[in-house]
Scaffold this motif. Sequence first.
Motif, PDB file in Angstrom:
ATOM      1  N   GLU A  35       0.831  -1.213   0.000  1.00  0.00           N
ATOM      2  CA  GLU A  35       0.000   0.000   0.000  1.00  0.00           C
ATOM      3  C   GLU A  35       0.857   1.251   0.000  1.00  0.00           C
ATOM      4  O   GLU A  35       0.436   2.304  -0.437  1.00  0.00           O
ATOM      5  CB  GLU A  35      -0.920  -0.044   1.240  1.00  0.00           C
ATOM      6  N   SER A  36       2.102   1.144   0.455  1.00  0.00           N
ATOM      7  CA  SER A  36       2.952   2.304   0.689  1.00  0.00           C
ATOM      8  C   SER A  36       3.577   2.861  -0.589  1.00  0.00           C
ATOM      9  O   SER A  36       4.061   2.112  -1.439  1.00  0.00           O
ATOM     10  CB  SER A  36       4.069   1.928   1.664  1.00  0.00           C
ATOM     11  N   GLY A  74       2.708   1.963  -4.498  1.00  0.00           N
ATOM     12  CA  GLY A  74       1.563   1.864  -3.598  1.00  0.00           C
ATOM     13  C   GLY A  74       0.304   1.429  -4.326  1.00  0.00           C
ATOM     14  O   GLY A  74       0.311   1.169  -5.521  1.00  0.00           O
ATOM     15  N   ALA A  79      -5.313   0.242  -0.035  1.00  0.00           N
ATOM     16  CA  ALA A  79      -5.609   1.160   1.070  1.00  0.00           C
ATOM     17  C   ALA A  79      -7.094   1.089   1.433  1.00  0.00           C
ATOM     18  O   ALA A  79      -7.442   1.019   2.620  1.00  0.00           O
ATOM     19  CB  ALA A  79      -5.212   2.585   0.697  1.00  0.00           C
ATOM     20  N   GLN A  80      -7.977   1.060   0.435  1.00  0.00           N
ATOM     21  CA  GLN A  80      -9.414   0.940   0.693  1.00  0.00           C
ATOM     22  C   GLN A  80      -9.731  -0.386   1.369  1.00  0.00           C
ATOM     23  O   GLN A  80     -10.525  -0.437   2.302  1.00  0.00           O
ATOM     24  CB  GLN A  80     -10.208   1.034  -0.611  1.00  0.00           C
TER      25      GLN A  80
END
Length: 135
Positions: A35-36, A74, A79-80
Amino acid sequence: GGVCTFMAKGNVITANTLQNNGGFGNPSNGDLANESDSTPRNCFFGNSDPAGLSSEPAAIETVDGPPCDQAGVGSAILAQQLLCASGLVAQCPAGANYPQTTQVQMIPLSRQDPMPDPCAGVPRTRWCPYTGPQS
């Protein structure tokens, strides 16, 4: 499959053999995920899965592979999904499937014999002060 979590930036994930690591069929489920978008990026290379390596973002070993000192790509999708899985959002993205905990049950521990005195027969130290007879 299991889940491994790392600090947000600069990790090298290499030489892992993965198999059937997908989870509940969510868009971000796969062998590897990142995600990063940090610099330096989490860096992926040399990982494999006999059925073909799956990842989010797709082609993770290309988009988040060497050189490792670059910015990460990312994944907004991941992230969601992380927010959804954590329960921090009331509504998950369409198609998300994260079963919620419905009950926590504390099972009593079985009785065990107490540990013998770890200071018995050892020299006196600050961790094992003398507690024997006083004169």
